[in-house]
Design a protein around this motif. Structure first.
Motif, PDB file in Angstrom:
ATOM      1  N   LEU A   1       0.834  -1.236  -0.009  1.00  0.00           N
ATOM      2  CA  LEU A   1       0.020  -0.045  -0.032  1.00  0.00           C
ATOM      3  C   LEU A   1       0.786   1.056   0.058  1.00  0.00           C
ATOM      4  N   TYR A   2       1.766   1.456   0.892  1.00  0.00           N
ATOM      5  CA  TYR A   2       2.352   2.576   1.064  1.00  0.00           C
ATOM      6  C   TYR A   2       3.536   2.910  -0.110  1.00  0.00           C
ATOM      7  N   GLN A   3       3.986   1.773  -0.310  1.00  0.00           N
ATOM      8  CA  GLN A   3       5.000   1.526  -1.715  1.00  0.00           C
ATOM      9  C   GLN A   3       4.209   2.214  -2.728  1.00  0.00           C
ATOM     10  N   LEU A   4       3.079   1.620  -3.034  1.00  0.00           N
ATOM     11  CA  LEU A   4       2.419   2.208  -4.414  1.00  0.00           C
ATOM     12  C   LEU A   4       1.848   3.551  -4.246  1.00  0.00           C
ATOM     13  N   ILE A   5       1.359   3.977  -2.975  1.00  0.00           N
ATOM     14  CA  ILE A   5       0.902   5.473  -2.876  1.00  0.00           C
ATOM     15  C   ILE A   5       1.978   6.371  -2.966  1.00  0.00           C
ATOM     16  N   LYS A   6       3.329   5.931  -2.591  1.00  0.00           N
ATOM     17  CA  LYS A   6       4.485   6.788  -2.702  1.00  0.00           C
ATOM     18  C   LYS A   6       4.857   7.079  -4.014  1.00  0.00           C
ATOM     19  N   GLY A   7       4.739   5.690  -4.847  1.00  0.00           N
ATOM     20  CA  GLY A   7       5.143   5.651  -6.193  1.00  0.00           C
ATOM     21  C   GLY A   7       4.377   6.728  -7.174  1.00  0.00           C
ATOM     22  N   LEU A   8       2.711   6.274  -6.631  1.00  0.00           N
ATOM     23  CA  LEU A   8       1.971   7.406  -7.319  1.00  0.00           C
ATOM     24  C   LEU A   8       1.969   8.937  -6.979  1.00  0.00           C
ATOM     25  N   THR A   9       2.481   9.186  -5.963  1.00  0.00           N
ATOM     26  CA  THR A   9       2.602  10.519  -5.766  1.00  0.00           C
ATOM     27  C   THR A   9       4.126  11.083  -6.333  1.00  0.00           C
ATOM     28  N   GLU A  10       5.123  10.103  -6.320  1.00  0.00           N
ATOM     29  CA  GLU A  10       6.296  10.438  -6.990  1.00  0.00           C
ATOM     30  C   GLU A  10       6.061  10.646  -8.646  1.00  0.00           C
ATOM     31  N   ASN A  11       5.456   9.677  -9.254  1.00  0.00           N
ATOM     32  CA  ASN A  11       5.022   9.610 -10.629  1.00  0.00           C
ATOM     33  C   ASN A  11       4.186  10.947 -11.036  1.00  0.00           C
ATOM     34  N   LEU A  12       3.467  11.472 -10.126  1.00  0.00           N
ATOM     35  CA  LEU A  12       2.629  12.588 -10.411  1.00  0.00           C
ATOM     36  C   LEU A  12       3.569  13.787 -10.760  1.00  0.00           C
ATOM     37  N   LYS A  13       4.649  13.874 -10.270  1.00  0.00           N
ATOM     38  CA  LYS A  13       5.749  15.098 -10.844  1.00  0.00           C
ATOM     39  C   LYS A  13       6.135  14.759 -11.947  1.00  0.00           C
ATOM     40  N   SER A  14       6.316  13.749 -12.543  1.00  0.00           N
ATOM     41  CA  SER A  14       6.804  13.374 -13.786  1.00  0.00           C
ATOM     42  C   SER A  14       5.788  13.516 -14.883  1.00  0.00           C
ATOM     43  N   LEU A  15       4.582  13.614 -14.623  1.00  0.00           N
ATOM     44  CA  LEU A  15       3.403  13.722 -15.638  1.00  0.00           C
ATOM     45  C   LEU A  15       3.570  15.010 -16.422  1.00  0.00           C
ATOM     46  N   PRO A  16       3.327  15.027 -17.677  1.00  0.00           N
ATOM     47  CA  PRO A  16       3.284  16.273 -18.633  1.00  0.00           C
ATOM     48  C   PRO A  16       2.452  17.374 -17.673  1.00  0.00           C
ATOM     49  N   LEU A  17       2.688  18.764 -17.426  1.00  0.00           N
ATOM     50  CA  LEU A  17       1.989  19.523 -16.744  1.00  0.00           C
ATOM     51  C   LEU A  17       1.611  20.744 -17.541  1.00  0.00           C
ATOM     52  N   LEU A  18       0.138  20.959 -17.464  1.00  0.00           N
ATOM     53  CA  LEU A  18      -0.291  21.970 -18.261  1.00  0.00           C
ATOM     54  C   LEU A  18      -1.028  23.089 -17.259  1.00  0.00           C
ATOM     55  N   THR A  19      -0.228  24.174 -16.957  1.00  0.00           N
ATOM     56  CA  THR A  19      -0.795  25.265 -16.062  1.00  0.00           C
ATOM     57  C   THR A  19      -1.806  25.949 -16.740  1.00  0.00           C
ATOM     58  N   LEU A  20      -3.139  26.034 -16.131  1.00  0.00           N
ATOM     59  CA  LEU A  20      -4.191  26.633 -16.599  1.00  0.00           C
ATOM     60  C   LEU A  20      -4.576  27.795 -15.868  1.00  0.00           C
ATOM     61  N   TYR A  21      -4.683  29.130 -16.313  1.00  0.00           N
ATOM     62  CA  TYR A  21      -5.130  30.200 -15.763  1.00  0.00           C
ATOM     63  C   TYR A  21      -6.376  30.759 -16.195  1.00  0.00           C
ATOM     64  N   THR A  22      -7.362  30.560 -15.023  1.00  0.00           N
ATOM     65  CA  THR A  22      -8.683  31.182 -15.499  1.00  0.00           C
ATOM     66  C   THR A  22      -8.857  32.574 -14.495  1.00  0.00           C
ATOM     67  N   PRO A  23      -9.808  33.301 -15.161  1.00  0.00           N
ATOM     68  CA  PRO A  23     -10.340  34.624 -14.390  1.00  0.00           C
ATOM     69  C   PRO A  23     -11.261  34.097 -12.998  1.00  0.00           C
ATOM     70  N   VAL A  24     -11.713  33.072 -13.144  1.00  0.00           N
ATOM     71  CA  VAL A  24     -12.903  32.622 -12.075  1.00  0.00           C
ATOM     72  C   VAL A  24     -12.496  31.244 -11.801  1.00  0.00           C
ATOM     73  N   MET A  25     -13.006  30.491 -10.888  1.00  0.00           N
ATOM     74  CA  MET A  25     -12.705  29.050 -10.433  1.00  0.00           C
ATOM     75  C   MET A  25     -13.897  28.029 -11.535  1.00  0.00           C
ATOM     76  N   LEU A  26     -13.440  27.623 -12.059  1.00  0.00           N
ATOM     77  CA  LEU A  26     -14.400  26.729 -12.952  1.00  0.00           C
ATOM     78  C   LEU A  26     -14.948  25.417 -12.149  1.00  0.00           C
ATOM     79  N   ASP A  27     -16.218  24.997 -12.559  1.00  0.00           N
ATOM     80  CA  ASP A  27     -16.819  24.047 -11.857  1.00  0.00           C
ATOM     81  C   ASP A  27     -16.059  22.712 -12.368  1.00  0.00           C
ATOM     82  N   ASP A  28     -16.319  21.627 -11.619  1.00  0.00           N
ATOM     83  CA  ASP A  28     -15.868  20.174 -12.034  1.00  0.00           C
ATOM     84  C   ASP A  28     -15.895  19.893 -13.374  1.00  0.00           C
ATOM     85  N   LEU A  29     -17.324  19.961 -13.743  1.00  0.00           N
ATOM     86  CA  LEU A  29     -17.440  19.572 -15.185  1.00  0.00           C
ATOM     87  C   LEU A  29     -16.705  20.293 -16.219  1.00  0.00           C
ATOM     88  N   GLN A  30     -16.664  21.524 -16.062  1.00  0.00           N
ATOM     89  CA  GLN A  30     -15.859  22.472 -17.029  1.00  0.00           C
ATOM     90  C   GLN A  30     -14.418  22.093 -16.950  1.00  0.00           C
TER      91      GLN A  30
END
Length: 171
Positions: A76-105
């Motif tokens: 469990l903890y090994q997989l969770i740690k691996g998933l957290t680490e892998n998140l750092k290596s995913l291609p990241l797109l930083t999105l700027y919006t003037p307001v908070m969008l809802d989950d569906l948007q």
């Protein structure tokens, strides 16, 4: 099953970095409760106890017994740690919006960006109230402005002629 395969299952309906971390936390908490407190606890009952939103429930309920069967007390903890680490290596797109969008948007934008830029990207959402009617994003170190201000500034000469014509006709 390895960390990468579990990551792909989570990414099937998770488009933002914050949702990924929130869902990973819920998965960890559920498995801790199941492994160390109540082995009969169902995921649905656990979600009820947490009082997660309907949107979050619909996203999480897709994780079935076969998904949770990939985790054991020992990994469990090994997989969770691996998933957290892998998140750092995913291609990241930083999105700027003037307001908070809802989950569906955000989901719709996430799907569009994945179809058009990279099928594994994850979005980091930032609020910039200076953007007017639109958004901007950073992808691979390049800033793309899709706001109304940007598009109007590209047509400034035409807009000036229209305004001058209107003023001339009405004065």
């Amino acid at each position: 099953m390895n960390v990468r395969q579990i990551e792909q299952i989570i990414l099937n309906n998770t488009y933002t970095k914050s949702d990924f971390l929130k869902r990973l936390t819920i998965i960890r908490e559920y498995l801790e409760a199941k492994f160390f407190t109540d082995s009969q606890l169902s995921f649905s009952d656990f979600l009820d106890k947490l009082k997660v939103s309907l949107y979050e429930r619909e996203a999480l309920i897709r994780f079935d017994d076969s998904f949770f069967g990939l985790f054991t007390k020992d990994n469990l903890y090994q997989l969770i740690k691996g998933l957290t680490e892998n998140l750092k290596s995913l291609p990241l797109l930083t999105l700027y919006t003037p307001v908070m969008l809802d989950d569906l948007q955000l989901d719709e934008l996430g799907k569009w960006f994945r179809q058009n830029l990279n099928p594994e990207l994850i979005m980091d959402i930032r609020i910039n109230p200076l953007l007017v009617s639109g958004c901007a994003y950073v992808w691979k170190g390049k800033y793309k402005d899709l706001s109304l201000h940007f598009f109007l500034s590209r047509k400034q000469a035409i807009i000036s002629k229209i305004i001058e014509s209107f003023v001339h006709e009405n004065l």
